[in-house]
Write a protein that holds these residues in place. Structure first.
Motif, PDB file in Angstrom:
ATOM      1  N   LEU A   1     -45.501  72.945 181.941  1.00 40.17           N
ATOM      2  CA  LEU A   1     -44.941  74.560 182.539  1.00 40.17           C
ATOM      3  C   LEU A   1     -42.995  74.282 183.095  1.00 40.17           C
ATOM      4  N   GLU A   2     -42.895  75.111 183.524  1.00 36.71           N
ATOM      5  CA  GLU A   2     -41.006  74.722 183.682  1.00 36.71           C
ATOM      6  C   GLU A   2     -41.667  75.946 185.559  1.00 36.71           C
ATOM      7  N   LYS A   3     -41.233  75.737 186.410  1.00 37.24           N
ATOM      8  CA  LYS A   3     -40.784  76.448 187.281  1.00 37.24           C
ATOM      9  C   LYS A   3     -39.384  77.017 187.542  1.00 37.24           C
ATOM     10  N   LEU A   4     -39.158  78.532 187.404  1.00 32.99           N
ATOM     11  CA  LEU A   4     -37.663  78.685 186.828  1.00 32.99           C
ATOM     12  C   LEU A   4     -37.471  79.656 188.403  1.00 32.99           C
ATOM     13  N   GLU A   5     -37.520  79.071 189.729  1.00 26.02           N
ATOM     14  CA  GLU A   5     -37.080  79.877 190.247  1.00 26.02           C
ATOM     15  C   GLU A   5     -36.964  79.159 190.945  1.00 26.02           C
ATOM     16  N   ARG A   6     -36.611  79.324 192.948  1.00 23.55           N
ATOM     17  CA  ARG A   6     -36.868  78.722 194.288  1.00 23.55           C
ATOM     18  C   ARG A   6     -36.421  77.121 194.091  1.00 23.55           C
ATOM     19  N   GLY A   7     -35.073  76.992 193.192  1.00 26.84           N
ATOM     20  CA  GLY A   7     -34.164  76.137 193.256  1.00 26.84           C
ATOM     21  C   GLY A   7     -33.914  75.835 191.507  1.00 26.84           C
ATOM     22  N   PRO A   8     -33.278  73.893 191.462  1.00 23.84           N
ATOM     23  CA  PRO A   8     -33.071  73.859 189.534  1.00 23.84           C
ATOM     24  C   PRO A   8     -34.219  73.712 189.232  1.00 23.84           C
ATOM     25  N   GLN A   9     -34.897  74.238 187.467  1.00 24.50           N
ATOM     26  CA  GLN A   9     -35.856  74.077 187.515  1.00 24.50           C
ATOM     27  C   GLN A   9     -36.658  72.836 187.298  1.00 24.50           C
ATOM     28  N   ARG A  10     -37.924  72.850 187.103  1.00 25.42           N
ATOM     29  CA  ARG A  10     -38.982  71.365 187.443  1.00 25.42           C
ATOM     30  C   ARG A  10     -39.365  72.167 186.603  1.00 25.42           C
ATOM     31  N   GLY A  11     -40.950  71.007 187.266  1.00 26.02           N
ATOM     32  CA  GLY A  11     -42.326  71.227 186.372  1.00 26.02           C
ATOM     33  C   GLY A  11     -43.089  69.795 185.360  1.00 26.02           C
ATOM     34  N   VAL A  12     -43.825  70.129 184.391  1.00 25.45           N
ATOM     35  CA  VAL A  12     -44.189  69.398 183.916  1.00 25.45           C
ATOM     36  C   VAL A  12     -45.216  69.867 182.884  1.00 25.45           C
ATOM     37  N   GLU A  13     -45.264  67.755 182.004  1.00 23.74           N
ATOM     38  CA  GLU A  13     -45.489  68.506 180.906  1.00 23.74           C
ATOM     39  C   GLU A  13     -47.061  67.774 180.842  1.00 23.74           C
ATOM     40  N   ILE A  14     -47.899  67.630 179.775  1.00 23.52           N
ATOM     41  CA  ILE A  14     -49.355  66.065 179.414  1.00 23.52           C
ATOM     42  C   ILE A  14     -49.341  66.584 178.298  1.00 23.52           C
ATOM     43  N   ILE A  15     -49.931  65.939 178.061  1.00 23.11           N
ATOM     44  CA  ILE A  15     -50.335  66.262 176.268  1.00 23.11           C
ATOM     45  C   ILE A  15     -51.887  65.444 176.582  1.00 23.11           C
ATOM     46  N   ARG A  16     -52.936  65.322 175.703  1.00 23.24           N
ATOM     47  CA  ARG A  16     -54.515  65.642 175.448  1.00 23.24           C
ATOM     48  C   ARG A  16     -54.572  66.101 174.370  1.00 23.24           C
ATOM     49  N   PRO A  17     -55.824  64.805 174.220  1.00 24.03           N
ATOM     50  CA  PRO A  17     -56.408  64.074 175.143  1.00 24.03           C
ATOM     51  C   PRO A  17     -55.052  62.758 174.736  1.00 24.03           C
ATOM     52  N   ALA A  18     -54.349  61.967 176.474  1.00 22.65           N
ATOM     53  CA  ALA A  18     -53.678  61.446 176.934  1.00 22.65           C
ATOM     54  C   ALA A  18     -53.795  59.933 175.757  1.00 22.65           C
ATOM     55  N   THR A  19     -53.764  60.209 174.494  1.00 19.82           N
ATOM     56  CA  THR A  19     -54.018  58.969 173.901  1.00 19.82           C
ATOM     57  C   THR A  19     -52.533  58.692 173.464  1.00 19.82           C
ATOM     58  N   ARG A  20     -52.306  57.315 172.700  1.00 22.43           N
ATOM     59  CA  ARG A  20     -51.324  56.935 171.559  1.00 22.43           C
ATOM     60  C   ARG A  20     -51.286  57.654 170.978  1.00 22.43           C
ATOM     61  N   ALA A  21     -52.086  58.424 170.322  1.00 22.64           N
ATOM     62  CA  ALA A  21     -52.148  58.521 169.211  1.00 22.64           C
ATOM     63  C   ALA A  21     -52.035  60.325 169.099  1.00 22.64           C
ATOM     64  N   ALA A  22     -52.366  60.587 169.914  1.00 19.76           N
ATOM     65  CA  ALA A  22     -51.978  62.570 170.619  1.00 19.76           C
ATOM     66  C   ALA A  22     -50.625  62.311 170.660  1.00 19.76           C
ATOM     67  N   ALA A  23     -49.750  61.150 171.850  1.00 17.89           N
ATOM     68  CA  ALA A  23     -48.523  61.419 171.812  1.00 17.89           C
ATOM     69  C   ALA A  23     -47.600  61.539 170.298  1.00 17.89           C
ATOM     70  N   ARG A  24     -48.321  60.615 169.016  1.00 20.76           N
ATOM     71  CA  ARG A  24     -47.337  60.660 168.214  1.00 20.76           C
ATOM     72  C   ARG A  24     -47.194  61.100 167.370  1.00 20.76           C
ATOM     73  N   GLU A  25     -49.185  62.096 167.129  1.00 16.28           N
ATOM     74  CA  GLU A  25     -48.936  63.277 167.203  1.00 16.28           C
ATOM     75  C   GLU A  25     -47.255  64.375 167.842  1.00 16.28           C
ATOM     76  N   PHE A  26     -47.182  64.347 168.573  1.00 17.10           N
ATOM     77  CA  PHE A  26     -45.990  65.635 169.188  1.00 17.10           C
ATOM     78  C   PHE A  26     -44.448  64.751 169.037  1.00 17.10           C
ATOM     79  N   GLY A  27     -44.733  63.649 168.540  1.00 17.80           N
ATOM     80  CA  GLY A  27     -43.312  63.020 168.907  1.00 17.80           C
ATOM     81  C   GLY A  27     -42.725  62.343 169.825  1.00 17.80           C
ATOM     82  N   ARG A  28     -43.848  61.751 170.613  1.00 17.43           N
ATOM     83  CA  ARG A  28     -43.349  61.522 171.877  1.00 17.43           C
ATOM     84  C   ARG A  28     -44.182  59.814 171.889  1.00 17.43           C
TER      85      ARG A  28
END
Length: 154
Positions: A126-153
């Motif tokens: 999610l990225e907020k696009l107004e009221r300042g610089p673009q900012r937000g968060v990225e999550i991967i769930r389940p929060a495991t190394r295997a899941a992170a690898r699935e998304f190239g992280r």
């Protein structure tokens, strides 16, 4: 109560047979990905005073990894999860009232998507696009190394 529409049964002959699908599933090490990218919605989100009672544009990117045996062979929508459901849920959350944190917004999206047992992992940004610089968060769930690898992280 109405019966839910059942997925079409694979035909006994032709390329859509159950045997062909099972064989194809065995060759897959990872599942396919459905996604929604750069979907912008007006949201009531933010913890700061200037963010209360006003909407702001938020960009959503969601990727959902399917189990390796989830794919369509018979061209039936019921065989696979739908990106339209992801879009509908984001809109429903956005219209559901104020949420303080984008992290909470992301967690609710991820939990909803993972409630479909055909999905093994999800990445939500999610990225907020107004009221300042673009900012937000990225999550991967389940929060495991295997899941992170699935998304190239790693």
């Amino acid at each position: 109560m109405k019966d839910k529409k059942k997925p079409a049964k694979p035909k006994a002959n032709g390329d859509t047979s159950l045997k062909v699908k099972k064989s194809a599933a065995k060759t897959r090490e990872i599942g396919d990905t459905i996604f929604v990218r750069d979907f912008v919605v007006d949201c009531n989100v933010g913890v700061y005073a200037e963010e209360q009672g006003v909407t702001q544009k938020v960009r959503f990117t969601v990727e959902a990894r399917l189990a390796n045996d989830v794919f369509s062979m018979s061209d039936e929508m019921a065989e696979v999860p739908s990106y339209a459901d992801i879009i509908d849920f984001i809109v429903e959350l956005a219209r559901g009232g104020h949420i303080n944190l984008v992290e909470t917004f992301a967690e609710r999206i991820a939990a909803h998507i993972l409630s479909d047992k055909r999905i093994t992992a999800v990445r939500v940004a999610l990225e907020k696009l107004e009221r300042g610089p673009q900012r937000g968060v990225e999550i991967i769930r389940p929060a495991t190394r295997a899941a992170a690898r699935e998304f190239g992280r790693d």
